[in-house]
Motif scaffolding. Structure first.
Motif, PDB file in Angstrom:
ATOM      1  N   ARG A 152       0.826  -1.205   0.000  1.00 53.38           N
ATOM      2  CA  ARG A 152       0.000   0.000   0.000  1.00 53.38           C
ATOM      3  C   ARG A 152       0.865   1.261   0.000  1.00 53.38           C
ATOM      4  O   ARG A 152       0.491   2.280  -0.582  1.00 53.38           O
ATOM      5  N   ILE A 153       2.028   1.178   0.657  1.00 55.71           N
ATOM      6  CA  ILE A 153       2.949   2.326   0.651  1.00 55.71           C
ATOM      7  C   ILE A 153       3.489   2.537  -0.766  1.00 55.71           C
ATOM      8  O   ILE A 153       3.601   3.670  -1.256  1.00 55.71           O
ATOM      9  N   VAL A 154       3.794   1.427  -1.425  1.00 58.99           N
ATOM     10  CA  VAL A 154       4.305   1.528  -2.801  1.00 58.99           C
ATOM     11  C   VAL A 154       3.234   2.149  -3.700  1.00 58.99           C
ATOM     12  O   VAL A 154       3.531   2.981  -4.564  1.00 58.99           O
ATOM     13  N   LEU A 155       1.967   1.785  -3.455  1.00 58.84           N
ATOM     14  CA  LEU A 155       0.875   2.422  -4.214  1.00 58.84           C
ATOM     15  C   LEU A 155       0.833   3.926  -3.911  1.00 58.84           C
ATOM     16  O   LEU A 155       0.696   4.747  -4.826  1.00 58.84           O
ATOM     17  N   ALA A 156       0.988   4.280  -2.627  1.00 61.75           N
ATOM     18  CA  ALA A 156       0.974   5.700  -2.259  1.00 61.75           C
ATOM     19  C   ALA A 156       2.091   6.451  -2.985  1.00 61.75           C
ATOM     20  O   ALA A 156       1.904   7.582  -3.447  1.00 61.75           O
ATOM     21  N   ARG A 157       3.269   5.819  -3.095  1.00 61.19           N
ATOM     22  CA  ARG A 157       4.383   6.450  -3.814  1.00 61.19           C
ATOM     23  C   ARG A 157       4.014   6.675  -5.279  1.00 61.19           C
ATOM     24  O   ARG A 157       4.276   7.737  -5.847  1.00 61.19           O
ATOM     25  N   ALA A 158       3.363   5.656  -5.874  1.00 62.28           N
ATOM     26  CA  ALA A 158       2.948   5.800  -7.271  1.00 62.28           C
ATOM     27  C   ALA A 158       1.911   6.911  -7.412  1.00 62.28           C
ATOM     28  O   ALA A 158       1.950   7.698  -8.362  1.00 62.28           O
ATOM     29  N   LEU A 159       0.994   7.009  -6.438  1.00 62.38           N
ATOM     30  CA  LEU A 159      -0.020   8.067  -6.480  1.00 62.38           C
ATOM     31  C   LEU A 159       0.643   9.439  -6.408  1.00 62.38           C
ATOM     32  O   LEU A 159       0.209  10.383  -7.067  1.00 62.38           O
ATOM     33  N   ALA A 160       1.708   9.528  -5.601  1.00 64.79           N
ATOM     34  CA  ALA A 160       2.393  10.818  -5.415  1.00 64.79           C
ATOM     35  C   ALA A 160       3.022  11.314  -6.717  1.00 64.79           C
ATOM     36  O   ALA A 160       3.310  12.499  -6.862  1.00 64.79           O
ATOM     37  N   GLN A 161       3.226  10.395  -7.660  1.00 66.22           N
ATOM     38  CA  GLN A 161       3.781  10.809  -8.952  1.00 66.22           C
ATOM     39  C   GLN A 161       2.772  11.612  -9.781  1.00 66.22           C
ATOM     40  O   GLN A 161       3.138  12.315 -10.709  1.00 66.22           O
ATOM     41  N   GLN A 162       1.499  11.479  -9.415  1.00 66.13           N
ATOM     42  CA  GLN A 162       0.412  12.218 -10.094  1.00 66.13           C
ATOM     43  C   GLN A 162       0.505  12.116 -11.616  1.00 66.13           C
ATOM     44  O   GLN A 162       0.614  13.117 -12.323  1.00 66.13           O
ATOM     45  N   THR A 163       0.438  10.894 -12.100  1.00 63.71           N
ATOM     46  CA  THR A 163       0.577  10.656 -13.533  1.00 63.71           C
ATOM     47  C   THR A 163      -0.781  10.372 -14.166  1.00 63.71           C
ATOM     48  O   THR A 163      -1.747  10.100 -13.475  1.00 63.71           O
ATOM     49  N   LYS A 164      -0.786  10.426 -15.508  1.00 65.84           N
ATOM     50  CA  LYS A 164      -2.029  10.142 -16.235  1.00 65.84           C
ATOM     51  C   LYS A 164      -2.214   8.643 -16.441  1.00 65.84           C
ATOM     52  O   LYS A 164      -3.308   8.181 -16.717  1.00 65.84           O
ATOM     53  N   CYS A 165      -1.086   7.883 -16.350  1.00 66.17           N
ATOM     54  CA  CYS A 165      -1.170   6.431 -16.536  1.00 66.17           C
ATOM     55  C   CYS A 165      -0.583   5.728 -15.325  1.00 66.17           C
ATOM     56  O   CYS A 165       0.328   6.235 -14.680  1.00 66.17           O
ATOM     57  N   MET A 166      -1.137   4.558 -15.043  1.00 68.17           N
ATOM     58  CA  MET A 166      -0.537   3.723 -14.008  1.00 68.17           C
ATOM     59  C   MET A 166      -0.378   2.317 -14.541  1.00 68.17           C
ATOM     60  O   MET A 166      -1.246   1.797 -15.231  1.00 68.17           O
ATOM     61  N   VAL A 167       0.785   1.712 -14.201  1.00 68.57           N
ATOM     62  CA  VAL A 167       1.016   0.334 -14.553  1.00 68.57           C
ATOM     63  C   VAL A 167       1.165  -0.444 -13.253  1.00 68.57           C
ATOM     64  O   VAL A 167       1.952  -0.069 -12.388  1.00 68.57           O
ATOM     65  N   LEU A 168       0.364  -1.494 -13.100  1.00 70.27           N
ATOM     66  CA  LEU A 168       0.415  -2.283 -11.871  1.00 70.27           C
ATOM     67  C   LEU A 168       0.666  -3.744 -12.210  1.00 70.27           C
ATOM     68  O   LEU A 168       0.084  -4.272 -13.156  1.00 70.27           O
ATOM     69  N   ASP A 169       1.565  -4.367 -11.445  1.00 64.75           N
ATOM     70  CA  ASP A 169       1.859  -5.771 -11.689  1.00 64.75           C
ATOM     71  C   ASP A 169       1.347  -6.598 -10.503  1.00 64.75           C
ATOM     72  O   ASP A 169       1.967  -6.639  -9.451  1.00 64.75           O
ATOM     73  N   GLU A 170       0.216  -7.217 -10.689  1.00 65.33           N
ATOM     74  CA  GLU A 170      -0.443  -7.997  -9.639  1.00 65.33           C
ATOM     75  C   GLU A 170      -0.436  -7.247  -8.313  1.00 65.33           C
ATOM     76  O   GLU A 170       0.132  -7.705  -7.319  1.00 65.33           O
ATOM     77  N   PRO A 171      -1.104  -6.102  -8.282  1.00 64.82           N
ATOM     78  CA  PRO A 171      -1.017  -5.228  -7.103  1.00 64.82           C
ATOM     79  C   PRO A 171      -1.673  -5.810  -5.859  1.00 64.82           C
ATOM     80  O   PRO A 171      -1.357  -5.401  -4.754  1.00 64.82           O
TER      81      PRO A 171
END
Lengths: 263, 362
Positions: free
Chosen positions: A145-164
């Motif tokens: 969940r922390i790793v997801l929070a880090r990805a959210l902090a990037q504020q990008t238009k696309c997200m790539v998730l590998d078996e999240p």
């Protein structure tokens, strides 16, 4: 938004992924499903540029990713990789703030805005109370969940998730998927849970042996026939009366034997 | 994470840095005052501050007759200061190189010599001392001969490691460490071959002392190159703290956060190789500092390079000056190689840190 044009990837001269055409429209939640070794992760690694395709091209937001620097890519695409191991420990807050890196010049310190963004992202994944904990002291699910929070902090238009949702309890599987879905960004995600895939995805690509076996809406892709062909598992697919979504129930060989014995 | 607000325990990072700078200056003054003849601190301070300012800016902050002449001036400025300043510069360099190398190869057990630089420098020195290359090179290079050969040896080994690790694909941390081991043993074997076939007893003794490190032969001219290298590296790596933090999270994560790891690794390796080679070539291979200092500081600050790097550099300088005081006082009149001191002092501290629970690598 994310387009893969006849992508092939070889690792050590062995073809892992071949001739994959894939497309995620802006705001779509696209899932990649398929058994272990079908090339899901390898394909995603090419999208987030850890691997280079041997053939074909990948476009994000209309631009060939080979034309972008890694920093430019990091401003367009945030990634939640499968699991990240590091021998170095950091405070949770510092890890989430790393998501702000692509937005920063190398000598620029994180400012009030970055701190607020990090706080918001921690709140979105329900980890606010963990901000000052050490990352290594967290459970696998909490780390995810922390790793997801880090990805959210990037504020990008696309997200790539590998078996999240790996390592997550049911509650947090749903919470994580809800959070990602609510962002309204373009998502390309490998998923191993077909019920989750059916619930959240607008479009599914089903992979087998490095190829796209079939694709379409969850209803089109998740049929008992396809599941049998690709996963070699018998399943019953029906509409779940409580959710209105597809529900997939697997029938193990043991169950079949026991049934046969009863009859 | 505004820098001035960032805290370590109850103290702000900036305060801690300022305090450590003062400690470093104090320790250096003490080190200069101690010797066969003890000189009062205020005299040391007067002479050193006058001459530092005068050398760097040409301004005279006092009476030249008092501070730039006489026996006290000679002992303080010409005999003891070069040694203490060199110790500080080398301590800071090795600590900085250690911090950067640990991040570059993502291994908390890395040190500045992990890329084979110690064996490279030793091979250069051995070649110089034992084969008569010294006499030949001495005609061209004069007093820089030994340092030149050691520098070349260290740098060649680092470049060989870099080339080997990037052969057949991208440079990874594991390949860097393995290549370092390979080149180390190869260069070590060459050194031993030269020692066995060409060196006499006196040369072997000279080499042994060189390999354990010493500041005994420090002169002002020896400080210029390491000091410039240190200044450049401090400036450069200060701009890289954010990247160094991200690299610690692993290759994949760093890449997805926009860092071109392959390129960064090469730059970091070349910079630290130059820094280490500059330090090693004038005073031999001083072990343990580059591994231990970043570790000790890590236990206090965590892995955030904004804190870890400046504090490691300063602690490295303080530690090396103290170790050098020990090296020249413990045996009374005789000199002890400083490598022995750094290992003997360092091991227990390191053990304590390792056992302590707050230790922050998983």
């Amino acid at each position: 938004m994310i387009d893969l044009d006849s992508v092939a990837i070889a690792i050590n001269k062995k073809m892992i992924v071949e001739d994959v055409v894939m497309n995620a429209e802006e705001g779509q939640f696209v899932g990649i499903i398929g058994p272990n070794g079908s090339g899901k992760s390898t394909l995603l690694k090419a999208v987030y540029r850890v691997l280079k395709p041997t053939h074909g091209a990948i476009f994000i937001d209309g631009t060939d990713i080979r034309q972008c620097t890694l920093k430019e890519s990091a401003l367009k695409t945030a990634v939640v990789p499968q699991h990240s191991y590091s021998s170095f420990d950091f405070k949770v807050k510092d890890i989430v703030l790393m998501g702000r890196s692509p937005h920063k010049k190398s000598m620029e310190f994180d400012n009030e805005t970055d701190l607020n963004i990090a706080d918001e992202c921690l709140e979105k994944v329900g980890m606010t109370d963990f901000a000052d904990r050490n990352f290594s002291s967290l459970s696998g699910g909490e780390q995810q969940r922390i790793v997801l929070a880090r990805a959210l902090a990037q504020q990008t238009k696309c997200m790539v998730l590998d078996e999240p949702t790996n390592h997550l309890d049911v509650k947090y599987q749903l919470q994580l998927m809800d959070v990602v879905k609510s962002l309204g960004v373009t998502v390309l995600s490998a998923l191993h849970d077909l019920n989750i895939a059916a619930e959240y995805c607008d479009k599914l690509y089903m992979m087998k042996g490095g190829h796209v076996y079939t694709y379409g809406t969850p209803e089109e892709v998740l049929t008992a026939e396809n599941i049998k062909k690709v996963y070699d598992v018998d399943a019953v697919v029906e509409e779940n009366p409580h959710t209105g979504r597809l529900s997939i129930t697997y029938i193990s060989d043991r169950t079949k034997r026991m049934r046969a014995a009863k009859e | 994470m505004e820098y001035t607000k960032e805290r370590i325990g109850n103290v702000s990072t900036v305060t801690l840095i300022l305090v450590l700078i003062l400690v470093l200056i104090a320790v250096m003054i003490v080190a200069i005052s101690i010797g066969v003849v003890n000189i009062p601190f205020e005299k040391v301070w007067g002479v050193v501050s006058y001459n530092v300012v005068h050398t760097l800016t040409g301004i005279e902050i006092g009476d030249p007759n008092l501070y730039a002449k006489g026996a006290t001036y000679d002992i303080v400025w010409n005999i003891r200061s070069p040694r203490v300043f060199l110790a500080a510069v080398v301590g800071m360099s090795l600590a900085l190189a250690g911090v950067v190398m640990q991040a570059t190869v993502q291994n908390p057990l890395a040190d500045p010599y992990i890329l084979g630089m110690s064996s490279g420098a030793s091979l250069g020195a051995t070649f110089c001392i034992a084969t008569g290359a010294a006499a030949l090179g001495g005609m061209v290079l004069g007093r820089f001969t030994l340092a030149f050969f050691a520098f070349i040896g260290a740098f060649i080994s680092a470049m060989a490691v870099l080339a080997l690790s990037s052969a057949g694909g991208r440079t990874t941390s594991v390949k860097l460490v393995l290549s370092g081991t390979i080149i180390s043993s190869l260069f070590g074997a060459f050194s031993n071959l030269i020692i066995v076939t060409a060196a006499d007893a006196e040369e072997i003794q000279e080499l042994t002392y060189w390999m354990l490190g010493s500041f005994a032969s420090a002169q002002w001219y020896k400080i210029v190159v390491p000091a410039i290298a240190l200044a450049i590296c401090i400036i450069y790596f200060t701009t890289q703290c954010r990247h160094l933090n991200t690299i610690l999270m692993g290759d994949e994560v760093a890449t997805t956060l926009g860092i071109d790891l392959s390129k960064k690794r090469k730059i970091y390796v070349i910079m630290t190789a130059l820094l280490t080679a500059c330090a090693v070539c004038f005073c031999g291979v001083i072990g343990f500092v580059g591994l231990m200092i970043p570790h000790i500081v890590r236990a206090i600050t965590g892995n955030n390079h904004w804190k870890l790097m400046p504090l490691s550099v300063l602690v490295g300088g303080v530690f090396m000056v103290l170790a050098d005081i020990a090296a020249r006082t413990v045996l009374g009149g005789a000199e002890l190689p400083i490598g022995i001191i750094t290992a003997v002092c360092g091991a227990p501290i390191f053990a304590y840190i390792m056992i302590k629970k707050t230790y922050s690598f998983a």
